[in-house]
Enzyme design. Structure first.
Site, PDB file in Angstrom:
ATOM      1  N   ARG A 165       0.847  -1.191   0.000  1.00  0.00           N
ATOM      2  CA  ARG A 165       0.000   0.000   0.000  1.00  0.00           C
ATOM      3  C   ARG A 165       0.875   1.230   0.000  1.00  0.00           C
ATOM      4  O   ARG A 165       1.734   1.378   0.866  1.00  0.00           O
ATOM      5  CB  ARG A 165      -0.815   0.001   1.301  1.00  0.00           C
ATOM      6  CG  ARG A 165      -2.268  -0.090   1.089  1.00  0.00           C
ATOM      7  CD  ARG A 165      -3.068  -0.147   2.341  1.00  0.00           C
ATOM      8  NE  ARG A 165      -2.639   0.589   3.500  1.00  0.00           N
ATOM      9  CZ  ARG A 165      -3.484   1.129   4.372  1.00  0.00           C
ATOM     10  NH1 ARG A 165      -4.777   1.046   4.180  1.00  0.00           N
ATOM     11  NH2 ARG A 165      -3.047   1.731   5.452  1.00  0.00           N
ATOM     12  N   THR A 170      -1.060   7.602  -0.856  1.00  0.00           N
ATOM     13  CA  THR A 170      -2.357   7.457  -1.537  1.00  0.00           C
ATOM     14  C   THR A 170      -3.204   6.324  -0.954  1.00  0.00           C
ATOM     15  O   THR A 170      -4.410   6.279  -1.185  1.00  0.00           O
ATOM     16  CB  THR A 170      -2.154   7.148  -3.035  1.00  0.00           C
ATOM     17  OG1 THR A 170      -1.520   5.857  -3.134  1.00  0.00           O
ATOM     18  CG2 THR A 170      -1.277   8.190  -3.714  1.00  0.00           C
ATOM     19  N   ASP A 221       0.032  -2.135  12.331  1.00  0.00           N
ATOM     20  CA  ASP A 221       0.507  -2.661  11.045  1.00  0.00           C
ATOM     21  C   ASP A 221       0.783  -4.163  11.188  1.00  0.00           C
ATOM     22  O   ASP A 221       1.735  -4.567  11.868  1.00  0.00           O
ATOM     23  CB  ASP A 221       1.778  -1.914  10.622  1.00  0.00           C
ATOM     24  CG  ASP A 221       2.213  -2.299   9.218  1.00  0.00           C
ATOM     25  OD1 ASP A 221       2.396  -3.514   8.951  1.00  0.00           O
ATOM     26  OD2 ASP A 221       2.341  -1.403   8.372  1.00  0.00           O
ATOM     27  N   ASP A 275       4.336  -5.476  10.040  1.00  0.00           N
ATOM     28  CA  ASP A 275       5.404  -5.087  10.970  1.00  0.00           C
ATOM     29  C   ASP A 275       5.323  -5.888  12.268  1.00  0.00           C
ATOM     30  O   ASP A 275       6.346  -6.266  12.843  1.00  0.00           O
ATOM     31  CB  ASP A 275       5.312  -3.586  11.286  1.00  0.00           C
ATOM     32  CG  ASP A 275       5.871  -2.742  10.145  1.00  0.00           C
ATOM     33  OD1 ASP A 275       6.597  -3.284   9.288  1.00  0.00           O
ATOM     34  OD2 ASP A 275       5.565  -1.537  10.103  1.00  0.00           O
TER      35      ASP A 275
HETATM   36  C1  PRP Z   1      -1.458  -4.388   4.692  1.00  0.00           C
HETATM   37  C2  PRP Z   1      -2.332  -5.598   4.898  1.00  0.00           C
HETATM   38  C3  PRP Z   1      -3.134  -5.626   3.603  1.00  0.00           C
HETATM   39  C4  PRP Z   1      -3.302  -4.159   3.296  1.00  0.00           C
HETATM   40  C5  PRP Z   1      -4.685  -3.751   3.699  1.00  0.00           C
HETATM   41  O1  PRP Z   1      -0.381  -4.692   3.889  1.00  0.00           O
HETATM   42  O2  PRP Z   1      -1.626  -6.780   5.130  1.00  0.00           O
HETATM   43  O3  PRP Z   1      -2.477  -6.295   2.537  1.00  0.00           O
HETATM   44  O4  PRP Z   1      -2.340  -3.446   4.085  1.00  0.00           O
HETATM   45  O5  PRP Z   1      -4.938  -2.448   3.315  1.00  0.00           O
HETATM   46  P1  PRP Z   1      -6.018  -2.050   2.221  1.00  0.00           P
HETATM   47  O6  PRP Z   1      -7.228  -2.850   2.516  1.00  0.00           O
HETATM   48  O7  PRP Z   1      -6.211  -0.567   2.481  1.00  0.00           O
HETATM   49  O8  PRP Z   1      -5.440  -2.310   0.868  1.00  0.00           O
HETATM   50  P2  PRP Z   1       0.769  -3.622   3.515  1.00  0.00           P
HETATM   51  O9  PRP Z   1       0.451  -2.967   2.210  1.00  0.00           O
HETATM   52  O10 PRP Z   1       1.033  -2.734   4.695  1.00  0.00           O
HETATM   53  O11 PRP Z   1       2.010  -4.538   3.208  1.00  0.00           O
HETATM   54  P3  PRP Z   1       2.820  -5.549   4.152  1.00  0.00           P
HETATM   55  O12 PRP Z   1       1.914  -6.723   4.435  1.00  0.00           O
HETATM   56  O13 PRP Z   1       3.979  -5.905   3.314  1.00  0.00           O
HETATM   57  O14 PRP Z   1       3.196  -4.822   5.435  1.00  0.00           O
HETATM   58  N1  URA Z   2      -2.734  -2.494   7.042  1.00  0.00           N
HETATM   59  C1  URA Z   2      -2.444  -2.853   8.312  1.00  0.00           C
HETATM   60  O1  URA Z   2      -1.536  -3.654   8.553  1.00  0.00           O
HETATM   61  N2  URA Z   2      -3.178  -2.328   9.311  1.00  0.00           N
HETATM   62  C2  URA Z   2      -4.187  -1.447   9.093  1.00  0.00           C
HETATM   63  O2  URA Z   2      -4.837  -1.004  10.063  1.00  0.00           O
HETATM   64  C3  URA Z   2      -4.460  -1.078   7.759  1.00  0.00           C
HETATM   65  C4  URA Z   2      -3.728  -1.633   6.752  1.00  0.00           C
END
Ligand code: PRP
Ligand code: URA
Length: 209
Positions: A104, A108, A200, A203
């Protein structure tokens, strides 16, 4: 929203509360994600088909059910979805595993695809897409669109925590897909984080913050 299933099991509710707590450290967080995925998988796979086979117990011959029907593919959305794979594999160890990479954009909040590798004969499989967080819904919506573009037809999704905004977007775009949610939260904040959420997920699973 007949294809949206919100978990009601007290064990799932309890474990999600533990997951949310700021004081929960990396190893406990990982363990909880895996356990919740297993419990949610048990619910989401309740309609798997069986067929009767003849077996012999130490006492007598008998006809009993075994799993039948579609082969399963588990597809985690990277990174955080990886944390859910082990829990579902503990239920269906023969499942194949595909991967979809999405991140993400911090400004944006839009998803960007960076990887996709799915198991063969994807059109014939039951595909279980896993990601702990459904926030704006962009990542899951685009991931399922990509799976459909590659031939996927029988798709279920599992998210541990969802925001109403994400569920709305996803069900409008993919009304045919069954969505299993551990807990439905209140809303998104200005950074598109789920409130109260858990922070997150990636993380917290990988200890990267
Ligand atoms: C997080 C989560 C989803 C996404 C959800 O991943 O694991 O994939 O955000 O958000 P959305 O519904 O607004 O698209 P992130 O993009 O932070 O990547 P990561 O798992 O690598 O930390
Ligand atoms: N991705 C995450 O990991 N946590 C949130 O709350 C939203 C997006």
């Amino acid at each position: 929203m007949e294809n949206v299933h919100i978990m009601q099991h007290p064990l799932i509710k309890h474990k999600i509360t533990m997951l949310r707590m700021e004081s929960t450290g990396t190893s406990e967080f990982r363990k909880l994600v895996e356990e919740i995925a297993m419990l949610m998988g048990y619910e989401a796979l309740a309609d798997l088909q069986t067929k009767d086979v003849e077996i012999r117990t130490p006492v007598e011959e008998t006809i009993q059910p075994v799993l039948d029907g579609r082969k399963i593919a588990i597809v985690p959305i990277l990174r955080a979805g990886l944390g859910m794979v082990g829990g579902i594999l503990s239920l269906v160890p023969n499942a194949k595993v595909g991967h979809i990479g999405m991140y993400r954009d911090e400004e944006t909040h839009l998803p960007h695809p960076y990887y996709c590798k799915l198991p063969p004969f994807i059109d014939q499989r039951l595909i279980v897409v896993v990601d702990p967080m459904l926030a704006t819904g962009g990542s899951l919506t685009d991931a399922v669109s990509e799976i459909k573009a590659q031939g996927g037809k029988h798709i279920k999704c599992m998210c541990i925590i969802a925001a109403p905004e994400g569920v709305k977007l996803f069900t409008e775009k993919h009304p045919d897909v069954e969505l299993y949610i551990g807990a439905m939260d209140r809303c998104l904040n200005s950074n598109a984080y789920i409130c109260p959420g858990l922070g997150d997920a990636g993380d917290r699973i990988f200890g990267t913050k």
